[in-house]
Design a protein around this motif. Structure first.
Motif, mmCIF file in Angstrom:
data_model
loop_
_atom_site.group_PDB
_atom_site.id
_atom_site.type_symbol
_atom_site.label_atom_id
_atom_site.label_comp_id
_atom_site.label_asym_id
_atom_site.label_seq_id
_atom_site.Cartn_x
_atom_site.Cartn_y
_atom_site.Cartn_z
ATOM 1 N N ARG A 2 0.834 -1.206 0.000
ATOM 2 C CA ARG A 2 0.000 0.000 0.000
ATOM 3 C C ARG A 2 0.869 1.257 0.000
ATOM 4 O O ARG A 2 1.942 1.280 0.606
ATOM 5 N N PRO A 3 0.394 2.299 -0.661
ATOM 6 C CA PRO A 3 1.150 3.553 -0.698
ATOM 7 C C PRO A 3 1.455 4.109 0.701
ATOM 8 O O PRO A 3 2.510 4.693 0.925
ATOM 9 N N SER A 4 0.549 3.911 1.638
ATOM 10 C CA SER A 4 0.779 4.439 2.991
ATOM 11 C C SER A 4 1.968 3.751 3.665
ATOM 12 O O SER A 4 2.729 4.397 4.405
ATOM 13 N N ILE A 5 2.141 2.468 3.408
ATOM 14 C CA ILE A 5 3.274 1.748 3.996
ATOM 15 C C ILE A 5 4.571 2.199 3.334
ATOM 16 O O ILE A 5 5.566 2.473 4.007
ATOM 17 N N ARG A 6 4.553 2.316 1.998
ATOM 18 C CA ARG A 6 5.745 2.786 1.290
ATOM 19 C C ARG A 6 6.145 4.190 1.763
ATOM 20 O O ARG A 6 7.304 4.469 2.023
ATOM 21 N N SER A 7 5.164 5.045 1.904
ATOM 22 C CA SER A 7 5.428 6.408 2.363
ATOM 23 C C SER A 7 6.031 6.410 3.770
ATOM 24 O O SER A 7 6.968 7.160 4.059
ATOM 25 N N ALA A 8 5.503 5.580 4.644
ATOM 26 C CA ALA A 8 6.031 5.499 6.004
ATOM 27 C C ALA A 8 7.466 4.978 6.007
ATOM 28 O O ALA A 8 8.314 5.478 6.756
ATOM 29 N N LEU A 9 7.753 3.991 5.163
ATOM 30 C CA LEU A 9 9.129 3.481 5.075
ATOM 31 C C LEU A 9 10.076 4.551 4.539
ATOM 32 O O LEU A 9 11.197 4.696 5.028
ATOM 33 N N GLU A 10 9.628 5.303 3.548
ATOM 34 C CA GLU A 10 10.452 6.384 3.012
ATOM 35 C C GLU A 10 10.708 7.450 4.070
ATOM 36 O O GLU A 10 11.817 7.968 4.191
ATOM 37 N N GLN A 11 9.681 7.778 4.843
ATOM 38 C CA GLN A 11 9.845 8.761 5.917
ATOM 39 C C GLN A 11 10.762 8.224 7.011
ATOM 40 O O GLN A 11 11.573 8.961 7.575
ATOM 41 N N ALA A 12 10.650 6.938 7.307
ATOM 42 C CA ALA A 12 11.535 6.320 8.296
ATOM 43 C C ALA A 12 12.994 6.427 7.846
ATOM 44 O O ALA A 12 13.883 6.709 8.657
ATOM 45 N N ALA A 13 13.223 6.206 6.567
ATOM 46 C CA ALA A 13 14.579 6.333 6.032
ATOM 47 C C ALA A 13 15.085 7.766 6.185
ATOM 48 O O ALA A 13 16.238 7.996 6.571
ATOM 49 N N GLU A 14 14.234 8.717 5.883
ATOM 50 C CA GLU A 14 14.616 10.135 6.002
ATOM 51 C C GLU A 14 14.959 10.485 7.448
ATOM 52 O O GLU A 14 15.965 11.155 7.718
#
Length: 59
Positions: A2-14
């Motif tokens: 889901r896009p929400s999970i991908r977005s959260a992972l990207e934010q976690a990386a940041e």
């Protein structure tokens, strides 16, 4: 995934790259825990493919 999970992972990386390891870990863990059994392989692959996103390394 889901896009929400991908977005959260990207934010976690940041967050991790910005020396906010605890915040990044908490957000990443929450995203991983929300993934369904069907999404888990894609999440694992995304994490493997984006390791450098968490370290800021380009090599």
């Amino acid at each position: 995934m889901r896009p929400s999970i991908r977005s959260a992972l990207e934010q976690a990386a940041e967050l991790t790259r910005n020396n906010r390891l605890v915040d990044g870990f908490a957000l990443g863990e929450a995203a991983i825990n929300q993934a369904t059994d069907d999404e888990q392989p894609e999440v694992r692959q995304w994490l493997a493919d984006h390791t450098d996103d968490f370290t800021g390394r380009d090599d």
